[in-house]
Design an enzyme around this catalytic site. Structure first.
Site, PDB file in Angstrom:
ATOM      1  CG  ASP A  13      -1.802  -1.226   1.313  1.00 21.33           C
ATOM      2  OD1 ASP A  13      -2.409  -1.594   0.299  1.00 21.33           O
ATOM      3  OD2 ASP A  13      -1.835  -1.842   2.399  1.00 21.33           O
ATOM      4  CE  LYS A  16       3.416  -2.512  -4.486  1.00 22.06           C
ATOM      5  NZ  LYS A  16       3.089  -2.102  -3.103  1.00 22.06           N
ATOM      6  N   GLY A  40      -4.131  -4.425  -4.917  1.00 23.99           N
ATOM      7  CA  GLY A  40      -4.705  -3.450  -5.829  1.00 23.99           C
ATOM      8  C   GLY A  40      -3.842  -2.214  -5.947  1.00 23.99           C
ATOM      9  CG  HIS A  41      -0.705  -1.629  -7.944  1.00 27.05           C
ATOM     10  ND1 HIS A  41       0.308  -2.122  -8.747  1.00 27.05           N
ATOM     11  CD2 HIS A  41      -0.448  -2.111  -6.706  1.00 27.05           C
ATOM     12  CE1 HIS A  41       1.127  -2.867  -8.020  1.00 27.05           C
ATOM     13  NE2 HIS A  41       0.679  -2.875  -6.785  1.00 27.05           N
ATOM     14  CD  GLN A 225       0.881  -9.281  -2.150  1.00 24.71           C
ATOM     15  OE1 GLN A 225       1.782  -9.748  -2.828  1.00 24.71           O
ATOM     16  NE2 GLN A 225      -0.153 -10.006  -1.801  1.00 24.71           N
TER      17      GLN A 225
END
Length: 427
Positions: A13, A16, A40-41, A225
């Site tokens: 988080d 990225k 999730g990005h 991650q």
């Protein structure tokens, strides 16, 4: 521009997605090398918000080749859903722009069921899994009974492998966890439409990357991650099921280690963690609430509230050591605005001794006491800062202190969620 690896240096988080999107403008190909749709990005461009889980963030730039490497575990239905979602937002997703490694392992419906059943059965010792079947899929890969993307090209073979897998999975689901056995017909009913959709996207990712370099192009390796969720080097057992360190970019992308190039570690200006596991600098007070609200700290995939705390340089220092990080991209610096005092964890006290790196004993991180130093905060809003000189003196001092503690420079500074709210710093 040379090849580069983008990894999170904390517990994920770190932002990225925004950095990959930003740097993709000068990159030819972007390859995701591990994890699955449990990460999730989020990328914000103007008034549009994109949430990408499997597709590399570089897909938002036209003319870029995006690849899902062999180290990723892919839920076929979830990938199709994600492709549709960003297509509705005007992003073209074609076989020329997106390629899926034939060697990538597939998450099947029974992997999700088994993941959820195990977590429920753990009662008070939950790990905090997203329940998306990531772990069980990686288990099948290691046990050499997994289903790979190449199997989508032969549904007869695929069904035979599903039936074989369900002999064991149903024994666990029904016999151990008291669930309903899975019917092979139900599995194939979900997978067959996805197979028809995804087969045109299958590719030899290693060969594709070789072509990019042969043509003079550059590659970005996108991690998911963070380093401290690594299956080997993270806060075990509260970790993910893959290697998140930079070295896995080679194995999970299908290239030689010498091809990796520049390694950039993302560091949030404070620390967050989702789910269970030790968190030495966690703040269970008004400051923690402030960081959570100001930073809008909710998981992009799960929607879970993130735990917040002061920046832990012991964690960052370990990531630099493990991954060969040569520069830091500092994110969410703007969230710290308004704090009169900012604390930095510079070391731990562990078993009566001061240590500079995390202890490696089981749950050792849960038994440390942070050693803090304080620096002055600032009140100015940073969202319009476009250059180093635009930052308040206190913010500049904070960054310089982080560089001293890390031993590497901060080359990129994010002061807001939008693509343009970024300071590229010469160091």
């Amino acid at each position: 521009m040379s090849n580069m690896v983008i990894i999170g240096a904390q517990w994920g988080d770190e932002g990225k997605g925004k950095l990959v999107d930003l740097l993709s403008a000068d990159i030819s190909a972007i390859v995701r090398f591990q994890g699955g749709n449990n990460a999730g990005h989020t990328v914000i461009v103007g008034d549009k918000k994109y949430i990408l889980k499997l597709i590399p963030s570089g897909i938002l730039h036209e003319g870029k080749v995006c690849l899902i490497g062999n180290g990723v575990v892919v839920d076929p239905a979830a990938l199709c859903k994600e492709m549709d979602a960003i297509a509705e937002q005007g992003v073209a997703v074609t076989p020329e722009r997106l390629k899926l490694s034939r060697k990538a392992h597939l998450i099947m419906p029974y992997h999700r069921l088994l993941d959820a059943a195990r977590e429920t059965n753990k009662a008070d010792s939950k790990i905090g899994t997203t329940g998306r079947g990531i772990g069980p899929c990686y288990e099948d890969r290691a046990a050499r009974v997994g289903i790979r993307a190449c199997d989508l090209e032969d549904l007869t073979l695929l069904r035979a492998k599903v039936e074989h897998a369900l002999k064991e999975k149903n024994a666990l689901l029904a016999g151990l966890y008291g669930g309903k056995p899975v019917d092979p017909d139900e599995v194939m009913a979900e997978i067959a439409p996805a197979a028809a959709r995804l087969v045109p996207y299958l590719a030899d990712v290693s060969s594709e990357l070789t072509k990019v370099e042969a043509a003079g192009g550059s590659i970005m390796f996108e991690g998911a991650q963070g380093v401290h969720l690594d299956i080997d080097h993270g806060t075990y057992p509260f970790v993910t099921s893959s290697n998140t360190v930079s070295g896995n970019a080679a194995a999970g992308g299908g290239v030689a280690p010498a091809r990796l190039g520049r390694i950039i570690g993302l560091v949030k200006a404070y620390t967050t963690r989702v789910g269970s596991g030790p968190f030495p600098t966690e703040l269970l007070d008004e400051t923690g609430e402030y960081l959570q609200k100001q930073g809008a700290e909710f998981g992009a995939v799960t929607g879970r509230r993130r735990r917040c705390g002061w920046l832990d340089m012991v964690v960052v220092r370990e990531s630099i050591r493990l991954c060969g990080i040569g520069e830091i991209a500092l994110t969410k610096l703007d969230v710290l605005s308004g704090l009169k005092e900012i604390r930095i964890c510079t070391a731990y006290m562990y078993q009566g001794q001061k240590v500079d790196f995390p202890p490696q004993a089981e749950m050792g991180m849960a038994k440390v006491t942070p050693v803090y130093e304080s620096v002055p905060g600032w009140s100015e809003n940073l969202e319009k800062a476009a250059a180093w000189e635009d930052l308040p003196a206190a913010a500049q001092r904070y960054i310089r202190r982080l560089e001293e503690l890390a031993g590497v420079p901060v080359s990129i500074i994010s002061v807001g969620p939008d693509r343009d709210q970024t300071i590229m710093r010469r160091v």
